[in-house]
Design a protein around this motif. Structure first.
Motif, PDB file in Angstrom:
ATOM      1  N   GLU B  17      -3.719  12.881  -0.908  1.00 42.46           N
ATOM      2  CA  GLU B  17      -4.404  12.279   0.225  1.00 42.46           C
ATOM      3  C   GLU B  17      -4.213  10.780   0.106  1.00 42.46           C
ATOM      4  N   ALA B  18      -3.176  10.262   0.760  1.00 42.89           N
ATOM      5  CA  ALA B  18      -2.866   8.836   0.651  1.00 42.89           C
ATOM      6  C   ALA B  18      -3.287   8.129   1.919  1.00 42.89           C
ATOM      7  N   VAL B  19      -3.630   6.858   1.776  1.00 42.33           N
ATOM      8  CA  VAL B  19      -4.085   6.081   2.913  1.00 42.33           C
ATOM      9  C   VAL B  19      -3.044   5.008   3.237  1.00 42.33           C
ATOM     10  N   LEU B  20      -2.428   5.114   4.390  1.00 45.53           N
ATOM     11  CA  LEU B  20      -1.462   4.124   4.860  1.00 45.53           C
ATOM     12  C   LEU B  20      -2.274   2.961   5.438  1.00 45.53           C
ATOM     13  N   ALA B  21      -2.421   1.898   4.653  1.00 47.60           N
ATOM     14  CA  ALA B  21      -3.385   0.845   5.004  1.00 47.60           C
ATOM     15  C   ALA B  21      -2.908  -0.067   6.134  1.00 47.60           C
ATOM     16  N   PHE B  23      -2.126   0.028   9.270  1.00 49.72           N
ATOM     17  CA  PHE B  23      -2.744  -0.026  10.586  1.00 49.72           C
ATOM     18  C   PHE B  23      -4.279   0.053  10.520  1.00 49.72           C
ATOM     19  N   LYS B  24      -4.841  -0.248   9.342  1.00 52.37           N
ATOM     20  CA  LYS B  24      -6.289  -0.180   9.191  1.00 52.37           C
ATOM     21  C   LYS B  24      -6.875  -1.565   8.927  1.00 52.37           C
ATOM     22  N   THR B  25      -8.150  -1.758   9.276  1.00 52.40           N
ATOM     23  CA  THR B  25      -8.808  -3.036   8.987  1.00 52.40           C
ATOM     24  C   THR B  25      -9.254  -3.074   7.533  1.00 52.40           C
ATOM     25  N   PHE B  45      -3.803   4.047  -2.102  1.00 53.14           N
ATOM     26  CA  PHE B  45      -3.591   3.235  -0.907  1.00 53.14           C
ATOM     27  C   PHE B  45      -2.181   2.644  -0.941  1.00 53.14           C
ATOM     28  N   THR B  46      -1.484   2.670   0.195  1.00 47.63           N
ATOM     29  CA  THR B  46      -0.149   2.052   0.249  1.00 47.63           C
ATOM     30  C   THR B  46      -0.080   1.049   1.379  1.00 47.63           C
ATOM     31  N   ARG B  47       0.924   0.174   1.315  1.00 47.87           N
ATOM     32  CA  ARG B  47       1.169  -0.839   2.345  1.00 47.87           C
ATOM     33  C   ARG B  47      -0.068  -1.712   2.620  1.00 47.87           C
ATOM     34  N   LEU B  48      -0.719  -2.080   1.543  1.00 44.25           N
ATOM     35  CA  LEU B  48      -1.865  -2.979   1.649  1.00 44.25           C
ATOM     36  C   LEU B  48      -1.390  -4.410   1.904  1.00 44.25           C
ATOM     37  N   GLU B  96       8.833   0.114  -6.508  1.00 48.25           N
ATOM     38  CA  GLU B  96       7.509   0.128  -7.138  1.00 48.25           C
ATOM     39  C   GLU B  96       6.526   1.043  -6.393  1.00 48.25           C
ATOM     40  N   GLU B  97       6.622   1.076  -5.058  1.00 53.23           N
ATOM     41  CA  GLU B  97       5.775   1.999  -4.286  1.00 53.23           C
ATOM     42  C   GLU B  97       6.068   3.435  -4.713  1.00 53.23           C
ATOM     43  N   ALA B  98       7.356   3.740  -4.885  1.00 56.85           N
ATOM     44  CA  ALA B  98       7.743   5.077  -5.363  1.00 56.85           C
ATOM     45  C   ALA B  98       7.159   5.337  -6.743  1.00 56.85           C
ATOM     46  N   ASP B 196      12.376   2.260   3.761  1.00 56.17           N
ATOM     47  CA  ASP B 196      11.284   1.673   2.958  1.00 56.17           C
ATOM     48  C   ASP B 196      10.243   2.692   2.518  1.00 56.17           C
ATOM     49  N   ASN B 197      10.519   3.985   2.651  1.00 54.95           N
ATOM     50  CA  ASN B 197       9.512   4.998   2.367  1.00 54.95           C
ATOM     51  C   ASN B 197       9.541   5.472   0.908  1.00 54.95           C
ATOM     52  N   GLY B 198       9.197   4.566   0.007  1.00 52.86           N
ATOM     53  CA  GLY B 198       9.139   4.920  -1.405  1.00 52.86           C
ATOM     54  C   GLY B 198       8.108   6.009  -1.658  1.00 52.86           C
ATOM     55  N   PHE B 199       7.009   5.942  -0.907  1.00 51.49           N
ATOM     56  CA  PHE B 199       5.954   6.944  -1.001  1.00 51.49           C
ATOM     57  C   PHE B 199       6.495   8.358  -0.775  1.00 51.49           C
ATOM     58  N   GLY B 200       7.177   8.542   0.351  1.00 51.55           N
ATOM     59  CA  GLY B 200       7.702   9.859   0.717  1.00 51.55           C
ATOM     60  C   GLY B 200       8.682  10.401  -0.318  1.00 51.55           C
TER      61      GLY B 200
ATOM     62  N   CYS C 186       8.743  12.114   6.764  1.00 50.63           N
ATOM     63  CA  CYS C 186       9.109  12.187   5.354  1.00 50.63           C
ATOM     64  C   CYS C 186       7.936  12.115   4.396  1.00 50.63           C
ATOM     65  N   SER C 187       6.815  11.583   4.843  1.00 52.42           N
ATOM     66  CA  SER C 187       5.709  11.407   3.909  1.00 52.42           C
ATOM     67  C   SER C 187       5.116  12.719   3.442  1.00 52.42           C
ATOM     68  N   SER C 188       5.308  13.753   4.202  1.00 56.29           N
ATOM     69  CA  SER C 188       4.657  14.996   3.818  1.00 56.29           C
ATOM     70  C   SER C 188       5.561  15.938   3.031  1.00 56.29           C
TER      71      SER C 188
ATOM     72  N   GLY D  88      -2.673  10.591  15.661  1.00 54.75           N
ATOM     73  CA  GLY D  88      -3.104   9.926  14.439  1.00 54.75           C
ATOM     74  C   GLY D  88      -4.226   8.964  14.719  1.00 54.75           C
ATOM     75  N   SER D  89      -4.907   8.534  13.686  1.00 57.24           N
ATOM     76  CA  SER D  89      -5.993   7.588  13.922  1.00 57.24           C
ATOM     77  C   SER D  89      -5.442   6.271  14.458  1.00 57.24           C
ATOM     78  N   SER D  90      -4.165   5.991  14.173  1.00 54.27           N
ATOM     79  CA  SER D  90      -3.598   4.726  14.629  1.00 54.27           C
ATOM     80  C   SER D  90      -3.215   4.747  16.106  1.00 54.27           C
ATOM     81  N   ASP D  91      -3.217   5.902  16.722  1.00 52.84           N
ATOM     82  CA  ASP D  91      -2.896   5.985  18.144  1.00 52.84           C
ATOM     83  C   ASP D  91      -4.127   5.759  19.021  1.00 52.84           C
ATOM     84  N   GLY D 168       4.382   3.165  13.847  1.00 54.90           N
ATOM     85  CA  GLY D 168       5.349   3.760  12.931  1.00 54.90           C
ATOM     86  C   GLY D 168       6.220   2.683  12.334  1.00 54.90           C
ATOM     87  N   TYR D 169       7.183   3.081  11.495  1.00 57.34           N
ATOM     88  CA  TYR D 169       8.102   2.064  10.952  1.00 57.34           C
ATOM     89  C   TYR D 169       9.445   2.723  10.695  1.00 57.34           C
ATOM     90  N   GLY D 170      10.423   1.936  10.209  1.00 55.48           N
ATOM     91  CA  GLY D 170      11.742   2.489   9.944  1.00 55.48           C
ATOM     92  C   GLY D 170      12.395   2.925  11.235  1.00 55.48           C
TER      93      GLY D 170
HETATM   94  N1  LIG Z   1       3.615   4.185   2.225  1.00 57.94           N
HETATM   95  C1  LIG Z   1       3.561   5.219   3.079  1.00 57.94           C
HETATM   96  N2  LIG Z   1       4.644   5.479   3.850  1.00 57.94           N
HETATM   97  C2  LIG Z   1       4.614   6.502   4.716  1.00 57.94           C
HETATM   98  N3  LIG Z   1       3.554   7.320   4.889  1.00 57.94           N
HETATM   99  C3  LIG Z   1       2.437   7.099   4.159  1.00 57.94           C
HETATM  100  C4  LIG Z   1       2.400   6.054   3.237  1.00 57.94           C
HETATM  101  N4  LIG Z   1       1.161   6.050   2.668  1.00 57.94           N
HETATM  102  C5  LIG Z   1       0.478   7.079   3.226  1.00 57.94           C
HETATM  103  N5  LIG Z   1       1.231   7.732   4.120  1.00 57.94           N
HETATM  104  C6  LIG Z   1       0.878   8.901   4.943  1.00 57.94           C
HETATM  105  O1  LIG Z   1       0.212   8.406   6.095  1.00 57.94           O
HETATM  106  C7  LIG Z   1      -0.772   9.341   6.501  1.00 57.94           C
HETATM  107  C8  LIG Z   1      -2.050   8.592   6.689  1.00 57.94           C
HETATM  108  O2  LIG Z   1      -2.162   8.362   8.039  1.00 57.94           O
HETATM  109  P1  LIG Z   1      -3.621   8.033   8.666  1.00 57.94           P
HETATM  110  O3  LIG Z   1      -4.215   9.347   9.097  1.00 57.94           O
HETATM  111  O4  LIG Z   1      -3.296   7.139   9.846  1.00 57.94           O
HETATM  112  O5  LIG Z   1      -4.362   7.370   7.556  1.00 57.94           O
HETATM  113  C9  LIG Z   1      -0.950  10.373   5.421  1.00 57.94           C
HETATM  114  O6  LIG Z   1      -0.455  11.588   5.877  1.00 57.94           O
HETATM  115  C10 LIG Z   1      -0.104   9.857   4.273  1.00 57.94           C
HETATM  116  O7  LIG Z   1       0.535  10.941   3.653  1.00 57.94           O
END
Ligand SMILES: Nc1ncnc2c1ncn2[C@@H]1O[C@H](COP(=O)(O)O)[C@@H](O)[C@H]1O
Ligand SMILES: Nc1ncnc2c1ncn2[C@@H]1O[C@H](COP(=O)(O)O)[C@@H](O)[C@H]1O
Ligand SMILES: Nc1ncnc2c1ncn2[C@@H]1O[C@H](COP(=O)(O)O)[C@@H](O)[C@H]1O
Ligand SMILES: Nc1ncnc2c1ncn2[C@@H]1O[C@H](COP(=O)(O)O)[C@@H](O)[C@H]1O
Ligand SMILES: [Mg+2]
Ligand SMILES: [Mg+2]
Ligand SMILES: [Mg+2]
Ligand SMILES: [Mg+2]
Ligand SMILES: [Mg+2]
Ligand SMILES: [Mg+2]
Ligand SMILES: [Mg+2]
Ligand SMILES: [Mg+2]
Lengths: 216, 216, 216, 216, 216, 216, 216, 216
Positions: B17-21, B23-25, B45-48, B96-98, B196-200, C186-188, D88-91, D168-170
């Motif tokens: 359960e990762a948080v893609l930061a 687009f978040k405040t 948390f990623t992309r902080l 490093e993200e990877a 740039d998707n080291g996470f994936g 790719c993240s999943s 997504g929450s970002s939409d 999104g990105y990439g």
């Molecule tokens: N660095 C990252 N690159 C791509 N996807 C990510 C990354 N970090 C987290 N995620 C994915 O982004 C989703 C989070 O989206 P959200 O619901 O908007 O928080 C989750 O499904 C994560 O698996």
């Protein structure tokens, strides 16, 4: 405030008069060839189709089917030496176009075909041979990921002229991907010509060798 | 003709359960972190951005500034081993993200950074080390011409996961050129994730190791 | 400071020597086949055209017309198990190319064709079967909007290898849209190969299974 | 051979006079708002920046910060019902712009946010609720791989209006990938509006409901 | 936590089972047609080539050569009314595909062909007729600069479904320019389907009419 | 065989010496302006930023903030008449750049702003005025779907110069969509200049008027 | 508030009724021609294929095979003079389409073909001739790098209408590169029409000449 | 079958160890500089930002603000001579980067700036000077339509290395249009490096000169 074109003419000398047959009819090509033969003028045809080659063959020009070229005489003799590398067996036609053009311009050609980076060990022997030969520049013909010029330029100190080819599928985009990929390598002594342009690469290689020979 | 979601649940287990930061405040990120800590739930948390990292640091999460990640605990332990290669020093953040993601998922990480193909001799030592280690898969992070995965996949027989980066200029097109270039290499045992998707890449590497470990 | 290629050779073992017939003549293909037969060497041809298949049929190779492949013997036996999903009936050729390659490499193949997301209920049965089989990885072949890998990766915890196809029209852009769409997932736990590259997906799946089998 | 514009006027009625604030100054926006208030004319502002919202807030317009909209009164009342899904929450901002516009036009709005296909089980409850509500059309807002409209249109028989977002990105290409991906689904009862255009989707939904209500 | 597909089935009803013949062989198409006839099941074929049409003609299906469609029976009767506009005479095939699909779905069709904006006076008469007819929605088929939907949506208050066509040359990019151009107009009550997708536009128009008819 | 540049000089006369300020520093711009004033030489600055305008204002040049231009004197007087149409209020800056350049070149300018095709009735009055004025050519500035030049060229018999603007979002692609869309209309007497290039359109309009005036 | 189309009709006069044959059948083309002949109405066909030309030849229309045009009578007489330049011998067909259209519209045509910038000395003689002729505008047809219009507009003070052609390979992108390149030159008095659109350039040139002639 | 890297080392010698500062922090850059100074090792920094330049200035490196470079010592002396042309005043920074790199590598540099083809007479004097100097190769830096290399290569017989710049707007696409345009000229003795890559062009020019000097 005047241009006297004559002042510039000696600068222009030496470039080949080549005929890009692709957008010409069979008849036009034959006529150009006959005129050249009559006047005993060296000429090179590129991008010939099957039909055009059959006709030029009858005029006993020197045909290279793989390269899709025909030539009559040579424009220069003993102008220098160039190495031509190709990555995959499918890049051979472009490599052969470069070879034919280079020879038409009096260059001696060393061929190292099918030495792509997927099996990098294949590169070793060619590079050792190369290090013992007195070549002026290197033409590298490659499709797909286009990594070969980058790898070669990493180990030699000669000008490397990269020729992207349109061989590939999917994200190859008719060679644009390979072209762009090669342009990323320019910092290490690589320049690039247009996609599939073996002709242009050889003209450029010739200009380097010509400069070397002419150096006062 | 019914889906019983429970039947599928055991299949889904194990993904982070990762948080893609991105687009978040700042406030949203802090709240998510506090909840996780309270419930003692591992979180990544990623992309902080800088500001978000400062806040998470106060909550004493494990911050990696280069990677722009923060983590709290690990999701798994001892799940396998992965090698991470990077081509240029500028690709390090993605690598490093990877790495952070892989470690969060319990993978042991072997790092081989800055070994790009422009100087192919730099690859030799890493490859020899690699051949003596028991890794399950290889992540290769590269920008520019993206040749590194292709070269590595040419000499090893492990799954290679390529990560194109958006580092570069001119024809790099924000990483698209590198991506396309890498996709040309897929026949030799390479697959690709988004730019740039080291996470994936790390999640995928984990799934391979997980499968190995779970193999009946 | 030396590479001893032999040190790396054991790493390279196991990858198939496959022939991409697309850029070769009928004669070249036949000759390669004859040599392989003579030396009793397993071989796989992909992207054959009709004419080439007719010739290889005479040499009694194993032809798959849908896949446009031909194979002689198998390279490996009992290397593992892979599931191949395809979204639409028009993606079948690419799925079959993956299947032929996988079998050539000794993988057992579970086929789930024509289960695209437009009618999501069609996915349920395959997923239930899948959850009872011992597969190492999943190949998902899809064109159009390319949503299938994303949906599958959402419910399983195995590595998913996505293959975009060039089937479609309008904004499909020869598969680029599908490819880009898949890369967003790719993240999943999804990675992607080049458009229409069923071969590459199967080689990668094989490398995963090989690693599992070889695990000390 | 004459157009009497009056003949067409009754056709044009009902479309909102909305102000796209993005390319306007703070002063212009305030003046437009004051005029509307003075004349007691309903008005909707979209794509406001922070500064513009602060000013409009002082005029006690109805601000939605997430949506970046402001409205004064409603243009219509009780015109119908629309469901808005987001992946997504970002939409959420685009979905909120659609919601604000829909309400300004007198539509009742059912919200189902954050139900993207990566976890398809999240869709089930919303779809069951939906099947019991009397909605006229469905707006689906999604970024990334854009699969949600396709999946929903596969199980309902209402018009589905898809809104691609630029999140999104990439390979996302600022939403173009999502847009193209959605256009691949058009055969099953989906149409698409421009990237991030929540406003346009709601106007269209309103026109459908208006037609239903006006049906003789 | 269960999906009972039956709960959703009534939602799915009504969508046509259409066959996209483009990627199918002549034999496959014939077999599908014969099965439908035998079971007296309505069916619609689109994107047929000449050869396929000849075969279906023998089975006495209803062929429209311009539209490249064939149909057997109708799926519904008296479901509503739609207007179809086309800009140039060359857009007629796509307009006809929309017409055939609409009629198959029980819609009555008003045709206004060849009324492109280059001569805007040609639009006046159709718009006056339109204002006296009881249509539910408007399909606008256009190539080139794609301005027609925008102009029409500016004077009517009905949902306008735009279909870009691939007719044109130079910067037309196979219809992408027209598509993008149309998407710019979405705020005024226009939505768009994929390039050349007359079928999809008609299905959507049908869903609007169906909703109107079903309105409690 | 000589060029005497003087022979060509009379051909070149009349083109403006304009300064594209965008890539110049504030200091460079001021210096160029001072030199021109000293020598009493007419000069036009375009694409000025705020800071540059403040400085030029001090030198009492004629500033147009909307157009981002500054001019000193006029290059010509009474050279003809041009009409400038703009589609949306956001296209006004480009239209104003055209106006300033035209006036600098001695053209009289008729302005018809904000008359886009979304409400086609707004076009009627301008067209009637136009038909009574003696204009030499028409400049049409438009963003979004770019339909305005096409519609105007359909009803007048004067040269129409189209200027696409970069105003828009989503599929606008920084004006490329508008540009391509406009190029589709070229058959009816439209030519196009680069995106946002109001300056170039006015120079071209001036050349038409100049030719008319010079006609022997 | 009324448009009286008659008020605008005198504005519309003079534009050619041309038939773009590309998307029409042989039969349609023949019928249109026969009608025109019967009514003694001037007509121009463009983009004819071989087959269509054979048929129109039988009706004794005036065929230009290089231009792929046919015309019957002229629409106007003595309307002015235009110069047409072409860069390479392969651009001739587009130049000839422009010539045929121009003559159909009563323009006298000066041809300067095959004078591309690669050998800039070839331009000198044409430019000297031009400076002594009374031409109203210049059409410049060029493929490849498209530099010719820019160079010509640098030395003349007439409106230059540039026509990019789709001749070339590699990065030519079907003429888009040439088009974009030409648009970069717009500041010096160049406007551009669509790729290969010799017809449109000539209509525009005619509108300039017509305006000159009509000037009160 | 062994690579002895030493065998290749003499080939590699001579390429500059340059630091691309763009993706490095101020601290990293300073440290690299200090190390070089300490070891008295020549070093070149490119793409420095303002802040980085301020720091390196303190270490008394040789800064060129226009070029955004800094250098310490020279790598070679008296290696040859190169001419650098630039088209517009805005291309100067890239030209200066080439100049700095060339001088660092021991080349003597002839500068001909701001001689773009829009006013072709500006080219004459430089070309006459050039014909009397003993240069080994020519670097041509140009933005916009990129015609300059093509024009120069048409009149000289030296290798021409073209550098496209990202200066421009509208259809310039960040330099891609210029790049593609230049690649169209490759047949006449031009090769191309990446957009804005003055550094790479100079390295290549150096390799040509080096070969000339080393020629046995
Ligand atoms: N660095 C990252 N690159 C791509 N996807 C990510 C990354 N970090 C987290 N995620 C994915 O982004 C989703 C989070 O989206 P959200 O619901 O908007 O928080 C989750 O499904 C994560 O698996
Ligand atoms: N294979 C080739 N690729 C690119 N350019 C070529 C080739 N062969 C000939 N050319 C060039 O094409 C030009 C011939 O164009 P044309 O005047 O149309 O015959 C000459 O300038 C040649 O230098
Ligand atoms: N707004 C504008 N758009 C395009 N080109 C312009 C504009 N203003 C000036 N120019 C041209 O830009 C050139 C100035 O370039 P420079 O030599 O860099 O000052 C001149 O040839 C002008 O004609
Ligand atoms: N060569 C050409 N290139 C572009 N447009 C053309 C050409 N020839 C004719 N046209 C235009 O195409 C339209 C004919 O379209 P249609 O109604 O389909 O016959 C007319 O408006 C003509 O002005
Ligand atoms: Mg090979
Ligand atoms: Mg490095
Ligand atoms: Mg199917
Ligand atoms: Mg979410
Ligand atoms: Mg028409
Ligand atoms: Mg407006
Ligand atoms: Mg020529
Ligand atoms: Mg200049």
């Amino acid at each position: 405030e005047n241009i006297n074109i004559d002042h510039l003419r000696h600068l222009r000398a030496g470039k080949p008069e080549a005929v890009l047959a692709e957008f010409k009819t069979k008849e036009e090509v034959v006529e150009i060839a006959k005129n050249a033969i009559e006047e005993n003028r060296p000429i090179l045809f590129t991008r010939l189709n099957e039909e055009q080659m059959v006709e030029l063959d009858k005029l006993s020009l020197n045909i290279n089917r793989k390269a899709r070229t025909a030539r009559y005489l040579k424009l220069h003799e003993n102008t220098g030496k160039v190495a031509i590398f190709s990555a995959g067996s499918s890049d051979a036609c472009v490599a052969e176009e470069a070879k034919e053009t280079a020879e038409f311009l009096g260059l001696q050609v060393l061929k190292f075909y099918d030495v792509g980076v997927a099996g990098i060990h294949r590169l070793i022997e060619p590079l050792e041979i190369l290090s013992e030969e007195d070549v002026d520049s290197i033409i590298v013909v490659a499709g797909m990921e286009g990594a070969l010029p980058s790898v070669i330029a990493g180990v030699v100190d000669l000008p490397v002229i990269a020729v992207p080819t349109s061989v590939g599928y999917g994200t190859n985009l008719g060679g644009i991907t390979t072209l762009f990929s090669m342009l990323q390598s320019c910092s290490s002594g690589v320049t690039v010509v247009n996609i599939d342009n073996g002709f242009g690469a050889a003209v450029f290689a010739y200009l380097i060798s010509r400069r070397i020979r002419k150096k006062p």
